[in-house]
Design a protein around this motif. Structure first.
Motif, PDB file in Angstrom:
ATOM      1  N   VAL A  14      -1.727  -4.820   5.473  1.00  0.00           N
ATOM      2  CA  VAL A  14      -2.978  -4.488   4.780  1.00  0.00           C
ATOM      3  C   VAL A  14      -3.228  -5.539   3.710  1.00  0.00           C
ATOM      4  CG1 VAL A  14      -4.142  -2.784   3.327  1.00  0.00           C
ATOM      5  CG2 VAL A  14      -2.595  -2.011   5.119  1.00  0.00           C
ATOM      6  N   ALA A  15      -4.502  -5.942   3.538  1.00  0.00           N
ATOM      7  CA  ALA A  15      -4.863  -6.868   2.466  1.00  0.00           C
ATOM      8  C   ALA A  15      -6.215  -6.470   1.887  1.00  0.00           C
ATOM      9  CB  ALA A  15      -4.923  -8.301   2.983  1.00  0.00           C
ATOM     10  N   GLY A  20     -12.578  -7.019  -3.996  1.00  0.00           N
ATOM     11  CA  GLY A  20     -12.371  -5.590  -3.848  1.00  0.00           C
ATOM     12  C   GLY A  20     -13.331  -4.886  -2.919  1.00  0.00           C
ATOM     13  N   ASP A  21     -14.196  -5.629  -2.220  1.00  0.00           N
ATOM     14  CA  ASP A  21     -15.202  -5.017  -1.343  1.00  0.00           C
ATOM     15  C   ASP A  21     -14.705  -4.687   0.056  1.00  0.00           C
ATOM     16  OD1 ASP A  21     -17.093  -5.104  -3.328  1.00  0.00           O
ATOM     17  OD2 ASP A  21     -18.071  -6.924  -2.579  1.00  0.00           O
ATOM     18  N   ARG A  22     -13.690  -5.394   0.526  1.00  0.00           N
ATOM     19  CA  ARG A  22     -13.203  -5.209   1.897  1.00  0.00           C
ATOM     20  C   ARG A  22     -11.682  -5.084   1.919  1.00  0.00           C
ATOM     21  NH1 ARG A  22     -17.918  -4.298   3.608  1.00  0.00           N
ATOM     22  NH2 ARG A  22     -19.267  -5.917   4.380  1.00  0.00           N
ATOM     23  N   ILE A  23     -11.214  -4.363   2.924  1.00  0.00           N
ATOM     24  CA  ILE A  23      -9.796  -4.288   3.239  1.00  0.00           C
ATOM     25  C   ILE A  23      -9.659  -4.719   4.689  1.00  0.00           C
ATOM     26  CG2 ILE A  23      -7.857  -2.715   3.666  1.00  0.00           C
ATOM     27  CD1 ILE A  23      -8.852  -1.032   1.329  1.00  0.00           C
ATOM     28  N   ILE A  24      -8.625  -5.500   4.988  1.00  0.00           N
ATOM     29  CA  ILE A  24      -8.323  -5.819   6.378  1.00  0.00           C
ATOM     30  C   ILE A  24      -6.965  -5.222   6.715  1.00  0.00           C
ATOM     31  CG2 ILE A  24      -9.779  -7.849   6.689  1.00  0.00           C
ATOM     32  CD1 ILE A  24      -7.387  -9.612   6.010  1.00  0.00           C
ATOM     33  N   THR A  25      -6.857  -4.744   7.943  1.00  0.00           N
ATOM     34  CA  THR A  25      -5.599  -4.172   8.422  1.00  0.00           C
ATOM     35  C   THR A  25      -5.245  -4.814   9.752  1.00  0.00           C
ATOM     36  OG1 THR A  25      -6.787  -2.326   9.485  1.00  0.00           O
ATOM     37  CG2 THR A  25      -5.918  -1.940   7.273  1.00  0.00           C
ATOM     38  N   GLY A  26      -3.966  -5.027   9.959  1.00  0.00           N
ATOM     39  CA  GLY A  26      -3.466  -5.547  11.231  1.00  0.00           C
ATOM     40  C   GLY A  26      -2.649  -4.460  11.898  1.00  0.00           C
ATOM     41  N   GLY A  27      -2.921  -4.209  13.164  1.00  0.00           N
ATOM     42  CA  GLY A  27      -2.282  -3.076  13.823  1.00  0.00           C
ATOM     43  C   GLY A  27      -1.446  -3.407  15.036  1.00  0.00           C
ATOM     44  N   GLY A  28      -0.668  -2.429  15.417  1.00  0.00           N
ATOM     45  CA  GLY A  28       0.148  -2.517  16.615  1.00  0.00           C
ATOM     46  C   GLY A  28      -0.676  -2.535  17.885  1.00  0.00           C
ATOM     47  N   ASP A  29      -1.964  -2.246  17.770  1.00  0.00           N
ATOM     48  CA  ASP A  29      -2.878  -2.260  18.916  1.00  0.00           C
ATOM     49  C   ASP A  29      -3.499  -3.637  19.130  1.00  0.00           C
ATOM     50  OD1 ASP A  29      -4.527  -2.342  16.695  1.00  0.00           O
ATOM     51  OD2 ASP A  29      -5.682  -0.564  17.227  1.00  0.00           O
ATOM     52  N   VAL A  56      -1.725  -9.852   7.763  1.00  0.00           N
ATOM     53  CA  VAL A  56      -3.106 -10.220   7.458  1.00  0.00           C
ATOM     54  C   VAL A  56      -3.178 -10.597   5.988  1.00  0.00           C
ATOM     55  CG1 VAL A  56      -4.217  -8.804   9.233  1.00  0.00           C
ATOM     56  CG2 VAL A  56      -3.765  -7.799   7.000  1.00  0.00           C
ATOM     57  N   SER A  57      -4.105 -11.509   5.659  1.00  0.00           N
ATOM     58  CA  SER A  57      -4.240 -11.943   4.277  1.00  0.00           C
ATOM     59  C   SER A  57      -5.611 -12.566   4.056  1.00  0.00           C
ATOM     60  CB  SER A  57      -3.151 -12.966   3.952  1.00  0.00           C
ATOM     61  OG  SER A  57      -3.257 -13.394   2.615  1.00  0.00           O
ATOM     62  N   PHE A  58      -6.135 -12.410   2.854  1.00  0.00           N
ATOM     63  CA  PHE A  58      -7.332 -13.133   2.423  1.00  0.00           C
ATOM     64  C   PHE A  58      -6.889 -14.392   1.693  1.00  0.00           C
ATOM     65  CE2 PHE A  58      -9.430  -9.033   2.842  1.00  0.00           C
ATOM     66  CZ  PHE A  58     -10.724  -9.376   3.235  1.00  0.00           C
ATOM     67  N   SER A  59      -7.683 -15.457   1.766  1.00  0.00           N
ATOM     68  CA  SER A  59      -7.433 -16.623   0.925  1.00  0.00           C
ATOM     69  C   SER A  59      -7.723 -16.212  -0.525  1.00  0.00           C
ATOM     70  CB  SER A  59      -8.312 -17.806   1.355  1.00  0.00           C
ATOM     71  OG  SER A  59      -9.683 -17.487   1.196  1.00  0.00           O
ATOM     72  N   PRO A  60      -7.159 -16.911  -1.507  1.00  0.00           N
ATOM     73  CA  PRO A  60      -7.385 -16.538  -2.912  1.00  0.00           C
ATOM     74  C   PRO A  60      -8.861 -16.490  -3.317  1.00  0.00           C
ATOM     75  CG  PRO A  60      -5.553 -18.055  -2.775  1.00  0.00           C
ATOM     76  CD  PRO A  60      -6.180 -17.991  -1.391  1.00  0.00           C
ATOM     77  N   ASP A  61      -9.693 -17.325  -2.689  1.00  0.00           N
ATOM     78  CA  ASP A  61     -11.127 -17.307  -3.016  1.00  0.00           C
ATOM     79  C   ASP A  61     -11.906 -16.308  -2.153  1.00  0.00           C
ATOM     80  OD1 ASP A  61     -11.209 -18.586  -0.532  1.00  0.00           O
ATOM     81  OD2 ASP A  61     -11.889 -20.505  -1.341  1.00  0.00           O
ATOM     82  N   GLY A  62     -11.231 -15.654  -1.202  1.00  0.00           N
ATOM     83  CA  GLY A  62     -11.870 -14.648  -0.362  1.00  0.00           C
ATOM     84  C   GLY A  62     -12.742 -15.196   0.750  1.00  0.00           C
ATOM     85  N   LEU A  66      -6.531 -14.675   7.286  1.00  0.00           N
ATOM     86  CA  LEU A  66      -5.500 -15.113   8.215  1.00  0.00           C
ATOM     87  C   LEU A  66      -4.913 -13.875   8.867  1.00  0.00           C
ATOM     88  CD1 LEU A  66      -3.327 -17.238   9.264  1.00  0.00           C
ATOM     89  CD2 LEU A  66      -1.959 -16.432   7.342  1.00  0.00           C
ATOM     90  N   SER A  67      -4.696 -13.957  10.172  1.00  0.00           N
ATOM     91  CA  SER A  67      -3.939 -12.914  10.860  1.00  0.00           C
ATOM     92  C   SER A  67      -2.879 -13.594  11.707  1.00  0.00           C
ATOM     93  CB  SER A  67      -4.849 -12.040  11.730  1.00  0.00           C
ATOM     94  OG  SER A  67      -5.496 -12.794  12.724  1.00  0.00           O
ATOM     95  N   ALA A  68      -1.723 -12.972  11.779  1.00  0.00           N
ATOM     96  CA  ALA A  68      -0.614 -13.504  12.575  1.00  0.00           C
ATOM     97  C   ALA A  68      -0.037 -12.363  13.389  1.00  0.00           C
ATOM     98  CB  ALA A  68       0.452 -14.114  11.685  1.00  0.00           C
ATOM     99  N   GLY A  69       0.354 -12.684  14.622  1.00  0.00           N
ATOM    100  CA  GLY A  69       0.823 -11.621  15.497  1.00  0.00           C
ATOM    101  C   GLY A  69       2.074 -11.949  16.271  1.00  0.00           C
ATOM    102  N   SER A  70       2.564 -10.931  16.957  1.00  0.00           N
ATOM    103  CA  SER A  70       3.739 -11.072  17.815  1.00  0.00           C
ATOM    104  C   SER A  70       3.473 -11.992  18.992  1.00  0.00           C
ATOM    105  CB  SER A  70       4.170  -9.704  18.336  1.00  0.00           C
ATOM    106  OG  SER A  70       4.526  -8.869  17.266  1.00  0.00           O
ATOM    107  N   ASP A  71       2.211 -12.319  19.245  1.00  0.00           N
ATOM    108  CA  ASP A  71       1.853 -13.250  20.311  1.00  0.00           C
ATOM    109  C   ASP A  71       2.079 -14.698  19.894  1.00  0.00           C
ATOM    110  OD1 ASP A  71      -0.222 -13.520  18.475  1.00  0.00           O
ATOM    111  OD2 ASP A  71      -1.803 -12.970  19.869  1.00  0.00           O
ATOM    112  N   MET A  72       2.668 -14.880  18.687  1.00  0.00           N
ATOM    113  CA  MET A  72       2.994 -16.204  18.143  1.00  0.00           C
ATOM    114  C   MET A  72       1.754 -17.011  17.774  1.00  0.00           C
ATOM    115  SD  MET A  72       6.208 -15.870  18.086  1.00  0.00           S
ATOM    116  CE  MET A  72       6.843 -17.464  17.672  1.00  0.00           C
ATOM    117  N   ASN A  73       0.642 -16.331  17.527  1.00  0.00           N
ATOM    118  CA  ASN A  73      -0.584 -16.993  17.112  1.00  0.00           C
ATOM    119  C   ASN A  73      -0.931 -16.619  15.683  1.00  0.00           C
ATOM    120  OD1 ASN A  73      -1.425 -18.415  19.499  1.00  0.00           O
ATOM    121  ND2 ASN A  73      -1.847 -16.421  20.403  1.00  0.00           N
TER     122      ASN A  73
END
Length: 86
Positions: A14-15, A20-29, A56-62, A66-73
């Motif tokens: 979670v990021a 503070g306007d958005r949240i991103i989540t990375g899931g097992g799906d 998942v992460s936002f850059s400091p300036d928003g 970035l998202s990273a996964g088990s697919d090595m991407n």
């Protein structure tokens, strides 16, 4: 904010955006979900990973996420239009 219920499998990461306007989540799906913090509603679902999203992460300036996964991407997206950059 309401509890995110949009992932069909567990949430791995979670990021919060710097403004503070958005949240991103990375899931097992294998999806990255974008949420509106005020309403708690899902704003967008990004489906470029082929396996579980582990970070998942936002850059400091928003301006990017970035998202990273088990697919090595690792995928970098423009946070204004959610288009993949790399």
């Amino acid at each position: 904010m309401k509890t995110p219920e949009g992932h069909s499998k567990g949430v791995n990461s979670v990021a919060l955006s710097p403004d503070g306007d958005r949240i991103i989540t990375g899931g097992g799906d294998s999806t990255v979900k974008v949420w509106d913090t005020e309403s708690g509603r899902e704003f967008m679902s990004l489906e470029e990973h082929s396996e579980s999203v582990s970070a998942v992460s936002f850059s400091p300036d928003g301006l990017m996420i970035l998202s990273a996964g088990s697919d090595m991407n690792a995928i970098i997206r423009n946070a204004a239009d959610w288009r993949s950059l790399f």
